[in-house]
Structure formats: C-alpha cells, structure tokens
Design a protein around this motif. Structure first.
Motif, short mmCIF file in Angstrom:
data_model
loop_
_atom_site.label_atom_id
_atom_site.label_comp_id
_atom_site.label_asym_id
_atom_site.label_seq_id
_atom_site.Cartn_x
_atom_site.Cartn_y
_atom_site.Cartn_z
N ARG A 170 12.44 -4.02 12.53
CA ARG A 170 11.11 -4.42 12.99
C ARG A 170 10.31 -3.25 13.55
O ARG A 170 9.16 -3.02 13.17
CB ARG A 170 11.26 -5.51 14.07
N GLU A 175 7.18 -1.42 11.78
CA GLU A 175 6.02 -1.17 12.63
C GLU A 175 5.64 0.31 12.71
O GLU A 175 4.48 0.68 12.49
CB GLU A 175 6.30 -1.72 14.03
N ASN A 176 6.62 1.17 13.04
CA ASN A 176 6.32 2.60 13.17
C ASN A 176 6.61 3.38 11.90
O ASN A 176 6.48 4.60 11.87
CB ASN A 176 7.12 3.19 14.35
N PHE A 179 4.23 0.24 8.24
CA PHE A 179 2.93 -0.29 8.67
C PHE A 179 2.04 0.81 9.25
O PHE A 179 0.81 0.73 9.15
CB PHE A 179 3.10 -1.39 9.73
N SER A 180 2.62 1.82 9.84
CA SER A 180 1.79 2.82 10.53
C SER A 180 0.93 3.59 9.53
O SER A 180 -0.18 4.00 9.83
CB SER A 180 2.63 3.77 11.37
N LYS A 181 1.44 3.77 8.32
CA LYS A 181 0.66 4.46 7.30
C LYS A 181 -0.01 3.46 6.35
O LYS A 181 -0.85 3.83 5.55
CB LYS A 181 1.55 5.39 6.46
N GLY A 182 0.41 2.23 6.41
CA GLY A 182 -0.18 1.20 5.56
C GLY A 182 0.63 0.93 4.31
O GLY A 182 1.34 1.81 3.82
N LEU A 183 0.51 -0.27 3.77
CA LEU A 183 1.19 -0.61 2.50
C LEU A 183 0.24 -0.19 1.38
O LEU A 183 -0.56 -0.99 0.89
CB LEU A 183 1.51 -2.11 2.45
N MET A 243 -0.85 -10.30 4.58
CA MET A 243 -2.24 -9.82 4.76
C MET A 243 -2.41 -8.44 4.16
O MET A 243 -3.39 -8.15 3.47
CB MET A 243 -2.57 -9.76 6.27
N LYS A 244 -1.43 -7.59 4.44
CA LYS A 244 -1.54 -6.20 3.96
C LYS A 244 -1.37 -6.13 2.43
O LYS A 244 -2.06 -5.37 1.76
CB LYS A 244 -0.49 -5.33 4.66
N ARG A 247 -4.47 -7.44 0.62
CA ARG A 247 -5.53 -6.45 0.69
C ARG A 247 -5.32 -5.39 -0.39
O ARG A 247 -6.24 -5.01 -1.10
CB ARG A 247 -5.53 -5.80 2.07
#
Lengths: 287, 212
Positions: A170, A175-176, A179-183, A243-244, A247
């Motif tokens: 997680r 998270e770090n 997600f931090s750089k984005g999918l 969501m990611k 997008r």
C-alpha cells in the motif's frame, strides 16, 4: 551353420540389451538433468539468501528508508524469493521481537542518540516490511496453510508478517511508488492491478481481522505503530486505481514507435479495467 | 542605443512582479513566517488579500509522516469566508480573488505534485474537467518544487464572469509564472484541493488546520 546363427543371434541380443540400456539411460537423462539443475538453483538460491540477508542490514543500504527504502529493496526481494516458508515465519518472529524488545540503554540520551536508535529500528522494520511485501504469492498461500491454519508456534508472527506485507504494498509500492508518478501507461496499470490483487487476497481471508501489528520499540518522537487490517482498504484501493486507469484510457495515445503495438495496449487496458470493475463489484455487490 | 533598448526588453521580459507580495506576520510554522495578508499581482492588476488560515501538509510514509509544505490560504474578503468544513468551499463564491501559497519543506518533482493534485481533483469529481487538466499542464510547466521554495496559485474573477489563474514557482534560482484564462467557477475548482473532499487523512488534517 547352426552355430553361426546362434552366435549371430547372441550378438544381436547382447547388442540389443546394450542398446536398450543406452536408450534407458538416455530416457532418464532429462530427469537427471532436471534434478541437477534444480540442485544448482537451490544452491544458487541458498547463496543469494545468505548474501541478501547480510546486505539488507548493511548500514549503507539503510541510509535512505523513507519514503521508499530504495537500497535494501533488491536484497529484500531476493531474500523473500529464496527463503523457505519456515525461514520467513521465523524471521518475522525474530525481527519483531528485536524491534520491540531492544531498548535504548542510555539514561539521558541526546537527540542525536535517539535519532540514531530510531533509525536502526526503522532499518530492521523497513527490511522486514520489504521482505514481507516481496514474498511470491504461492509462498504466502503455503505460509498461511502451514502457520495460520496449521496453528504453528509462529501463527502470531505470520499475522504480523501479513500486515507488513499490506503496508509495504500500500505505502511503498503503490502510494509512494506507482501513484506518486501516476499510472501513465498500461504496464503501470497492470502492475497496480497485480499489487491490489495481493491486498485484495489478504482482505478476503477468513481471519483478516486477526492480521495486525503492534510496534512499541521506537523512542519518542517516533510513535508506536498499531494497525489491524481494514478490509475496506481493498475497495478504496480498487476505486483509486479505477479513477487513474479510466483517466489514462481516455488520454491513451501511441508514443513514438508504438503505433504497431497500440491496439494490443488498448486491449490490455480493457482487460485491466474489466478486472478492476469485477473486483469493485465483488466488494460492493453492485454490477 | 538599439542594444540598450534590446537589453531593456530582455530584462523586462525576464523579470515580473512576484505573484504574491506577502505581509510578514508574527507567527511561524516549521520556520515559515505566516503572513497576515498579501498583494496579488495578476496580469498587471493588484489585489489585496487577507490570510485566513495556514497549515502543515504531511504525507504518509513508513512510521513518521514526512512534512511536505506549509500552506497559507488568502482571500479578498475575509469577513465572507466561512471557516467551517462544510461552508468553506461554497464561500469561495463570495470572493473576487483567492490564493494558496505553499512553502515547501523538501524537494518534490513536478510529476509528484501534479499527481497529488490530480488525486485531490479526482476525489472532488473534477479529474476529467478540461480546465483542471489545463491547470495541471501548467503545474508541469512551472517545474519541481524546491526545499524552501514557494508554489503559489491565485485566481481572480472578472466582471464578465471569466476568471484568470496564475501559478508561480519561486526557487532560489528564480521564479516561473504561468497564467491561463478560465470560465466561471475556476477558483472553486482549485480551492477544492484544500477545502473540498480530502484525498487522505493528512489532507484532512491540513484542511482542519486551515479552518482553525
């Protein structure tokens, strides 16, 4: 003449027996080679396990621990892959005991001494968390079978190991990490789905309520760490990934040179979204 | 002579007034001075603002959360700003100019800032909004945040209903400013990042601190 025929027949039979023996030996060769290769793999893994164990706790590999313990992670991965189920359960027991029972034996410690102590504790915690996070899925299943359902002496330690696994996936990998750089491409979406699936598996275990950790071995200003697995986090994770991914799906375009592989990437994205939606439905009961 | 004119033109292009000229206050958070107000300079016009809240944004890591930035919220009409969790964001409608200033306590890559903002917009159902995505492109363009540097976003509303957004990244090496025109509601969309639905527990803590 009869003697010659008998001699020739004997020669053929004897040659045939040798040929049969040779054929049999040749037939057994792949299995023998497999066994040899397996022994070599095991020896190589035992070596890797030993090297990784040492390397994880080397000071230089514990200098950077937050937000991602970059330097010790490759060794934690090798260690998790090459250790036996028993080794991993025992490690969880020993290192949690170390974190919770080793104290700062200085009557009036300075800030620097407290920081150094907490950092050493955090190093062990981060290494154990990373090992837990990298255990291959089939090994997790076996550890649960042997130690949880088998009520082994290490059952409590395995509950802690599974909570550490949840935290690592997680907080560090998702998270770090992702997600931090984005999918930003379908590969990252697929990896996010793979990781969320591991969290999903833990959240659905019949004993999920027993998965948790309590760490009291840090010195203020570090807080105690108390967490029990909240199955609702699995659904929240899937919704965030959805969501990611949606997008990206809207914005997806082939990069330079990717025109030929783009249809396959779109198909993979559709598959990933389908899986995400299925997982969400299974938690919410809504299609 | 023409070289002097050219030099002056280049000089004037390279220098712009700070987006926010902060008025120093008497309190500090994490060694960052908390202002009492500021003058916002957006496309040649000036707007007086009052600081109505400040707080610390943290981010979850292993045991101890890391401190990311000290945020300060500034508005044009402090009396009409509602300091409640439910009322704060709707009350942005009452403001003609708003600003949020972030003084960073660590280096953060632009991609991380953009992704964090995107997560904030997602939980406020603004992730697919075209203007929000145009704003995020500007976040990318102004670049990474630097320890002790300041990232500021300000939005001002015109009489015709249009809004102008300015974002400035101020670092030791200089400042980068970008602006964009937007429709009605842009200020509320941006302020949703701090006053709307929260993306995580630490965002919730920041919101609560801003509204104290």
């Amino acid at each position: 003449m009869k003697g010659l025929v008998l001699l020739l027949t004997l020669a053929v039979v004897l040659t045939g027996c040798d040929a049969i023996d040779a054929a049999k030996a040749t037939k057994n060769m792949p299995k023998k080679m497999d066994d040899t290769v397996k022994k070599m793999d095991e020896t190589e893994c035992a070596l890797k396990q030993g090297i990784s164990f040492e390397a994880m706790l080397k000071e230089e590999n514990g200098r950077v621990l937050t937000p991602v313990p970059f330097d010790l992670m490759p060794f934690a991965k090798r260690f998790a892959e090459c250790s036996s189920d028993q080794d991993l359960a025992e490690l969880a027991y020993l290192w949690m005991k170390k974190i919770n029972e080793v104290t700062l034996d200085i009557p009036s410690p300075t800030e620097a001494q407290i920081e150094e102590f907490n950092h050493r504790q955090l190093h062990v915690y981060s290494a154990l968390q990373a090992v837990a996070g990298f255990i291959p899925h089939d090994k997790v299943v076996r550890i649960i079978q042997d130690h949880v359902y088998g009520s082994s002496a290490y059952q409590d330690s395995v509950f802690e190991l599974l909570m550490l696994r949840m935290q690592f996936i997680r907080d560090v990998r998702l998270e770090n990490g992702l997600f931090s750089k984005g999918l930003i491409n379908v590969g990252r979406v697929e990896l996010a789905v793979e990781l969320a699936d591991e969290v999903d598996y833990l959240a659905r275990l019949p004993f999920a309520g027993s998965i948790g950790i309590s760490v009291t071995g840090f010195v203020e200003p570090f807080p105690d760490v108390k967490e029990t697995l909240d199955p609702a986090q699995a659904l929240a994770m899937w919704q965030k990934i959805k969501m990611k991914a949606e997008r990206l799906n809207v914005d997806m375009k082939p990069g330079p040179g990717e025109e030929g592989t783009f249809p396959a990437s779109k198909a993979k994205m559709a598959q990933a979204l389908n899986k995400i939606n299925q997982r969400i439905s299974s938690w919410t009961g809504r299609p | 002579m023409k070289y002097m004119i050219l030099a002056a033109a280049i000089w004037s292009g390279a220098v712009h007034a700070d987006l926010l000229t902060l008025k120093a206050g008497s309190s500090q958070k994490e060694n960052v001075n908390i202002s009492t107000g500021a003058t916002a300079s957006i496309e040649g016009a000036s707007y007086e603002l009052t600081t109505v809240g400040s707080g610390l944004r943290k981010k979850k890591v292993v045991i101890v959360p890391v401190k990311v930035y000290v945020g300060q919220l500034l508005v044009s009409d402090a009396a009409r700003f509602v300091k409640t969790a439910q009322g704060a964001l709707p009350s942005i409608e009452n403001q003609t100019t708003v600003a949020f200033s972030m003084t960073f306590l660590r280096d953060v890559p632009a991609s991380n800032i953009k992704e964090a903002f995107h997560g904030g917009f997602d939980v406020n159902n603004l992730g697919s909004d075209a203007e929000v995505n145009a704003f995020l492109a500007l976040v990318d363009q102004v670049g990474a945040a630097e320890n002790n540097g300041t990232l500021t976003v300000a939005v001002t509303k015109a009489a015709d209903g249009s809004e102008t957004l300015a974002i400035e990244n101020k670092k030791a090496s200089g400042a980068t400013l970008k602006t964009m025109k937007a429709g009605k509601g842009m200020a509320s969309k941006i302020m949703a990042l701090w006053l709307g639905n929260v993306a995580d527990d630490y965002a919730g803590e920041l919101k609560a601190e801003l509204l104290q």
